[in-house]
Write a protein that holds these residues in place. Structure first.
Motif, PDB file in Angstrom:
ATOM      1  N   UNK A   1       0.936  -1.639  -0.352  1.00  0.00           N
ATOM      2  CA  UNK A   1      -0.015   0.087   0.148  1.00  0.00           C
ATOM      3  C   UNK A   1       1.265   1.251  -0.354  1.00  0.00           C
ATOM      4  N   UNK A   2      -0.024   2.295  -0.946  1.00  0.00           N
ATOM      5  CA  UNK A   2       0.986   3.750  -0.245  1.00  0.00           C
ATOM      6  C   UNK A   2       0.812   4.126   1.749  1.00  0.00           C
ATOM      7  N   UNK A   3       1.944   3.478   1.803  1.00  0.00           N
ATOM      8  CA  UNK A   3       2.035   3.462   3.877  1.00  0.00           C
ATOM      9  C   UNK A   3       0.953   2.987   4.725  1.00  0.00           C
ATOM     10  N   UNK A   4       1.534   2.376   5.605  1.00  0.00           N
ATOM     11  CA  UNK A   4       1.161   2.366   6.815  1.00  0.00           C
ATOM     12  C   UNK A   4      -0.140   2.697   6.563  1.00  0.00           C
TER      13      UNK A   4
ATOM     14  N   UNK B   1       8.385   7.715   1.267  1.00  0.00           N
ATOM     15  CA  UNK B   1       8.627   6.746   0.224  1.00  0.00           C
ATOM     16  C   UNK B   1       7.270   6.162  -0.246  1.00  0.00           C
ATOM     17  N   UNK B   2       6.740   6.300   1.067  1.00  0.00           N
ATOM     18  CA  UNK B   2       5.242   6.289   0.673  1.00  0.00           C
ATOM     19  C   UNK B   2       4.998   4.009   0.773  1.00  0.00           C
ATOM     20  N   UNK B   3       5.689   3.743   1.422  1.00  0.00           N
ATOM     21  CA  UNK B   3       5.631   1.929   1.132  1.00  0.00           C
ATOM     22  C   UNK B   3       4.651   1.201   2.372  1.00  0.00           C
ATOM     23  N   UNK B   4       3.833   0.541   2.528  1.00  0.00           N
ATOM     24  CA  UNK B   4       3.472  -0.199   3.353  1.00  0.00           C
ATOM     25  C   UNK B   4       2.668  -1.065   3.130  1.00  0.00           C
ATOM     26  N   UNK B   5       1.878  -1.772   3.924  1.00  0.00           N
ATOM     27  CA  UNK B   5       1.543  -3.147   3.168  1.00  0.00           C
ATOM     28  C   UNK B   5       1.034  -4.326   4.939  1.00  0.00           C
ATOM     29  N   UNK B   6      -0.221  -4.742   3.842  1.00  0.00           N
ATOM     30  CA  UNK B   6      -0.434  -5.428   4.999  1.00  0.00           C
ATOM     31  C   UNK B   6      -1.219  -7.147   4.680  1.00  0.00           C
ATOM     32  N   UNK B   7      -1.392  -7.999   5.600  1.00  0.00           N
ATOM     33  CA  UNK B   7      -0.455  -9.519   5.369  1.00  0.00           C
ATOM     34  C   UNK B   7      -2.195  -9.619   6.494  1.00  0.00           C
ATOM     35  N   UNK B   8      -2.519 -10.907   6.173  1.00  0.00           N
ATOM     36  CA  UNK B   8      -3.689 -11.548   6.750  1.00  0.00           C
ATOM     37  C   UNK B   8      -4.530 -13.145   5.973  1.00  0.00           C
TER      38      UNK B   8
ATOM     39  N   UNK C   1      -8.469  -1.612  -3.882  1.00  0.00           N
ATOM     40  CA  UNK C   1      -6.571  -1.113  -4.298  1.00  0.00           C
ATOM     41  C   UNK C   1      -6.491  -0.976  -5.635  1.00  0.00           C
ATOM     42  N   UNK C   2      -7.715  -1.857  -6.077  1.00  0.00           N
ATOM     43  CA  UNK C   2      -7.254  -1.909  -8.178  1.00  0.00           C
ATOM     44  C   UNK C   2      -8.124  -0.566  -8.415  1.00  0.00           C
ATOM     45  N   UNK C   3      -9.228  -0.202  -7.200  1.00  0.00           N
ATOM     46  CA  UNK C   3     -10.032   1.231  -7.836  1.00  0.00           C
ATOM     47  C   UNK C   3      -9.626   1.577  -6.992  1.00  0.00           C
ATOM     48  N   UNK C   4      -9.154   1.983  -5.944  1.00  0.00           N
ATOM     49  CA  UNK C   4      -8.614   3.355  -5.280  1.00  0.00           C
ATOM     50  C   UNK C   4      -7.395   3.547  -5.780  1.00  0.00           C
ATOM     51  N   UNK C   5      -6.799   2.559  -5.921  1.00  0.00           N
ATOM     52  CA  UNK C   5      -4.865   3.674  -6.307  1.00  0.00           C
ATOM     53  C   UNK C   5      -4.326   2.765  -7.231  1.00  0.00           C
ATOM     54  N   UNK C   6      -4.489   1.560  -7.057  1.00  0.00           N
ATOM     55  CA  UNK C   6      -3.600   0.747  -8.392  1.00  0.00           C
ATOM     56  C   UNK C   6      -2.414   0.590  -7.346  1.00  0.00           C
ATOM     57  N   UNK C   7      -0.907   0.305  -8.502  1.00  0.00           N
ATOM     58  CA  UNK C   7       0.089   0.027  -7.614  1.00  0.00           C
ATOM     59  C   UNK C   7       0.591   0.864  -7.287  1.00  0.00           C
ATOM     60  N   UNK C   8       1.100   0.366  -5.836  1.00  0.00           N
ATOM     61  CA  UNK C   8       2.387   1.297  -5.122  1.00  0.00           C
ATOM     62  C   UNK C   8       3.712   1.482  -6.340  1.00  0.00           C
ATOM     63  N   UNK C   9       4.380   3.416  -6.631  1.00  0.00           N
ATOM     64  CA  UNK C   9       5.111   3.666  -6.930  1.00  0.00           C
ATOM     65  C   UNK C   9       6.556   2.285  -7.247  1.00  0.00           C
ATOM     66  N   UNK C  10       6.814   2.261  -8.652  1.00  0.00           N
ATOM     67  CA  UNK C  10       7.500   1.135  -8.988  1.00  0.00           C
ATOM     68  C   UNK C  10       8.950   1.435  -8.168  1.00  0.00           C
ATOM     69  N   UNK C  11       8.982   2.381  -8.133  1.00  0.00           N
ATOM     70  CA  UNK C  11      10.965   3.058  -7.633  1.00  0.00           C
ATOM     71  C   UNK C  11      10.392   3.205  -6.022  1.00  0.00           C
ATOM     72  N   UNK C  12       9.747   2.713  -5.261  1.00  0.00           N
ATOM     73  CA  UNK C  12       9.341   2.932  -4.041  1.00  0.00           C
ATOM     74  C   UNK C  12       8.872   2.170  -3.451  1.00  0.00           C
ATOM     75  N   UNK C  13       9.136   1.196  -4.010  1.00  0.00           N
ATOM     76  CA  UNK C  13       8.739  -0.710  -3.960  1.00  0.00           C
ATOM     77  C   UNK C  13      10.173  -1.473  -4.027  1.00  0.00           C
ATOM     78  N   UNK C  14      10.991  -0.795  -5.152  1.00  0.00           N
ATOM     79  CA  UNK C  14      12.212  -1.374  -5.210  1.00  0.00           C
ATOM     80  C   UNK C  14      13.451  -1.199  -4.076  1.00  0.00           C
ATOM     81  N   UNK C  15      12.936   0.420  -3.472  1.00  0.00           N
ATOM     82  CA  UNK C  15      14.266   0.485  -2.206  1.00  0.00           C
ATOM     83  C   UNK C  15      13.158  -0.078  -1.474  1.00  0.00           C
ATOM     84  N   UNK C  16      12.320  -0.448  -1.148  1.00  0.00           N
ATOM     85  CA  UNK C  16      11.537  -1.186  -0.081  1.00  0.00           C
ATOM     86  C   UNK C  16      12.370  -2.596  -0.446  1.00  0.00           C
TER      87      UNK C  16
END
Length: 399
Positions: free
Chosen positions: A101-104, A249-256, A268-283
């Protein structure tokens, strides 16, 4: 003709983030040349570790990252998060059970939106982070505050939770380490609360964003690890912001559970789609690369923690429990209220925080932002010199 309101009631009812509001005011005053020291923002003062920045630089030059990617996150990052969840939370999840997600903060919102129907109640231990009640209300839920004060080191008990539970209770929010208090639940208390939640068929949303920032040899035990049977009704929320100084950088996540994560991914597919790929690679680099700089930051926070607790507790009327995690202290300042200070008699911690900012040029966040009045939150995620100078101003004024 009856005119409809310009802004929806649902959105109009949201309160502004108190922590961001105070921090913005402090920054504005500094921009005017005033020597304001801010304890308001929950943001590390360190730079993001170099290896993470270098990973992002490589990602910028990689054309793979110029296009849409799966809404739930890059497969490599979801694998890294699944491995971290097992390592630090003791919960086995498949990468398909991870939503990036885009941040926690977005993960918190989506967790409540995924679980709640209108009128469902959520038990919210207080003091609480300002966003939780707003996210619950936006999802149609009802936050039910369960308060534990400084005498309990801000840790709620099963008896308190049971007293607040009703037939409408669906979710328990569990946060350890805590924002705003820094409290960490002992392992035995986590297990007791987990068993109670399991016996009553409750869902648990556990915010573990400060999981790796603990001190004095304390480990933040995950509620799903304490009682594995609860894992099928537990959503864990986390991110890289605090541990790795990656707030921007705005990278969070949820698991469950798989069904809950599929629903959250659909949202999320309707809300924001994917988080920035650059930030994801950094994470990915943050979670799988060297941890030495993150550990150095943790040790610096520990040093500052011990300093600020000792110094605040020299002020008559201030009682500061020692936090075991995160990077906040939450002193009980009720002993400073209803007394005259510089010609002003503050009746609430909100009035006290205004006095401190106006007279001392020190920014703190009042307890009203997190629950009952009578408290202040101070973040020690600022430089050592500023920390000492800010506390010295308080000591001189209230001493």
């Amino acid at each position: 003709m009856t005119s409809a309101p310009r802004i929806s009631r649902r959105i109009s009812s949201i309160s502004e983030s108190a922590t961001l509001k105070v921090d913005a005011k402090a920054k504005a005053l500094r921009a005017q040349g005033r020597p304001v020291i801010s304890f308001a923002a929950g943001e590390p003062d360190f730079v993001t570790p170099a290896s993470i920045v270098e990973a992002a630089q490589r990602a910028v030059r990689d054309p793979r990252n110029y296009r849409y990617t799966p809404a739930a996150g890059l497969p490599e990052l979801r694998e890294a998060i699944a491995a971290k969840t097992l390592r630090d939370s003791g919960m086995t999840v498949a990468p398909s059970q991870v939503v990036v997600t885009n941040g926690g903060k977005q993960a918190v919102y989506q967790a409540f939106a995924t679980l709640l129907d209108p009128g469902d109640e959520v038990l919210v231990p207080a003091p609480y982070w300002t966003t939780y009640p707003e996210a619950i209300a936006l999802a149609g839920g009802v936050p039910v505050e369960v308060f534990a004060g400084a005498d309990q080191e801000y840790l709620v008990t099963v008896d308190q939770l049971e007293a607040a539970r009703t037939e409408r209770t669906k979710v328990l929010l569990f946060v350890s380490p805590s924002n705003p208090t820094g409290s960490v639940y002992p392992a035995e208390q986590v297990a007791e609360i987990a068993r109670w939640a399991d016996e009553n068929g409750l869902w648990v949303i556990a915010d573990e964003i400060y999981q790796n920032l603990t001190y004095d040899g304390v480990r933040a035990v995950s509620i799903a690890e304490a009682v594995p049977a609860l894992a099928d009704r537990t959503i864990l929320v986390n991110g890289v912001a605090k541990t790795y100084a990656m707030t921007g950088w705005r990278v969070g996540w949820m698991t469950g559970p798989a069904d809950a994560m599929a629903a959250a991914a659909n949202l999320q597919s309707h809300l924001s789609s994917n988080v920035s790929n650059i930030s994801q690679r950094a994470a990915i680099e943050a979670l799988t690369g060297p941890q030495d700089e993150a550990e150095a930051m943790r040790q610096a926070f520990d040093r500052r923690r011990r300093t600020i607790v000792a110094e605040l507790n020299t002020i008559p009327g201030v009682r500061t429990p020692t936090p075991r995690g995160a990077f906040y202290v939450y002193p009980d300042v009720s002993g400073l209220l209803d007394r005259e200070w510089g010609g002003v008699v503050p009746r609430t911690s909100l009035e006290l925080a205004d006095l401190i900012l106006d007279e001392l040029e020190v920014a703190t966040v009042p307890g009203e932002a997190f629950g009952p009045s009578g408290y202040l939150r101070l973040s020690y995620a600022l430089g050592d010199d500023d920390l000492l100078e800010g506390v010295r101003r308080l000591q001189r004024f209230f001493g």
